[in-house]
Structures are given as structure tokens and as C-alpha cells.
Write a protein that holds these residues in place. Structure first.
Motif, PDB file in Angstrom:
ATOM      1  N   VAL A 108      44.633  48.870  35.688  1.00 22.68           N
ATOM      2  CA  VAL A 108      45.111  48.004  34.618  1.00 22.68           C
ATOM      3  C   VAL A 108      45.252  46.591  35.158  1.00 22.68           C
ATOM      4  O   VAL A 108      45.554  46.377  36.326  1.00 22.68           O
ATOM      5  N   TRP A 110      44.117  52.728  25.354  1.00 22.71           N
ATOM      6  CA  TRP A 110      45.135  52.910  26.376  1.00 22.71           C
ATOM      7  C   TRP A 110      45.347  54.389  26.689  1.00 22.71           C
ATOM      8  O   TRP A 110      45.724  54.761  27.783  1.00 22.71           O
ATOM      9  N   LYS A 140      43.514  48.234  30.114  1.00 23.66           N
ATOM     10  CA  LYS A 140      42.746  49.013  31.082  1.00 23.66           C
ATOM     11  C   LYS A 140      41.411  48.341  31.298  1.00 23.66           C
ATOM     12  O   LYS A 140      40.705  48.038  30.339  1.00 23.66           O
ATOM     13  N   CYS A 141      41.083  48.132  32.560  1.00 23.51           N
ATOM     14  CA  CYS A 141      39.802  47.505  32.868  1.00 23.51           C
ATOM     15  C   CYS A 141      38.787  48.589  33.195  1.00 23.51           C
ATOM     16  O   CYS A 141      38.958  49.327  34.164  1.00 23.51           O
ATOM     17  N   HIS A 160      38.707  50.187  36.796  1.00 18.77           N
ATOM     18  CA  HIS A 160      39.429  51.449  36.644  1.00 18.77           C
ATOM     19  C   HIS A 160      40.887  51.326  37.065  1.00 18.77           C
ATOM     20  O   HIS A 160      41.469  52.253  37.643  1.00 18.77           O
TER      21      HIS A 160
END
Ligand SMILES: [Zn+2]
Length: 113
Positions: A29, A111, A22-23, A27
Motif C-alpha cells: 500500500v 481494497w 493498494k499499488c 504489491h
């Protein structure tokens, strides 16, 4: 639609053995392909909790303008960049990122959050 299975706090994988994290800047992946196969491939240290990927992860895309009158005009699309080094479970965002975490280093988000 990709089906994710959780690998660790930080990573999930898909049936195609792509890894995802998740970045917190985008916001969304980001997917990492590793090992043999077609397309761009990254090195991975094999650590699911504190992954290191090499080389850097560069994600670019375009979004329609926020201005409603320009929404259908592709020449007004906004270019988005997310460029990072993922090292030992941390994401080091480089200064060319278009999101607010540019230049910062953060832990890979859980995650499940
Ligand atoms: Zn990102």
C-alpha cells in the motif's frame, strides 16, 4: 503497525487521516497525507471512489540484493522506484517505475482483494 479502516472500494485511511491505496505494481500500500500537517502533503479531490491526488506520487526504497552473498552489502541494494499519477481512480505509472507496470495505466485495485 498501522490500523486501516476502509473508506471505499479503492481507499482506506489510518487514524492519522492518511489515505492508502493498494499499488498493483509494488504489491504494497502507498500512503497519501492530505490537508494541514507536517511532512509532504498531497492535494485530494475528496472523492473516495475516484480519487485524484496531486502532484504525482513518488515512492522510493532499497531492497537487499537477491544474491545471498550480497545480502548484507548495502552497496548492492537494489533501488526501487514507483512513480505515478493517481487521477479519477486510475493509476498512471510513469516510465521510471522499476516494476512491471511502468508506462501502464490501471484502475486502483479493490481494497478487499
Ligand atoms: Zn507502487
Amino acid at each position: 503497525m498501522t490500523a486501516f479502516s476502509r473508506l471505499s472500494r479503492a481507499l482506506a485511511k489510518s487514524e492519522e487521516d492518511r489515505l492508502f491505496f493498494k499499488c498493483p505494481g509494488c504489491h504494497i500500500v502507498h500512503g497519501i497525507s492530505h490537508g494541514p500537517g507536517p511532512g509532504p502533503r498531497w492535494g485530494w479531490n475528496g472523492d473516495v471512489e475516484k480519487p485524484t491526488f496531486t502532484p504525482s506520487v513518488l515512492v522510493t526504497w532499497s531492497e537487499p540484493s537477491d544474491n545471498a552473498g550480497e545480502f548484507d552489502d548495502v552497496t548492492k541494494d537494489v533501488k526501487k522506484v514507483c512513480h505515478s499519477f493517481v487521477t479519477e481512480g486510475c493509476i498512471q505509472f510513469l516510465s521510471d517505475c522499476t516494476h512491471t507496470l511502468a508506462g501502464q495505466t490501471v484502475d486502483i485495485p479493490s481494497w478487499e482483494d
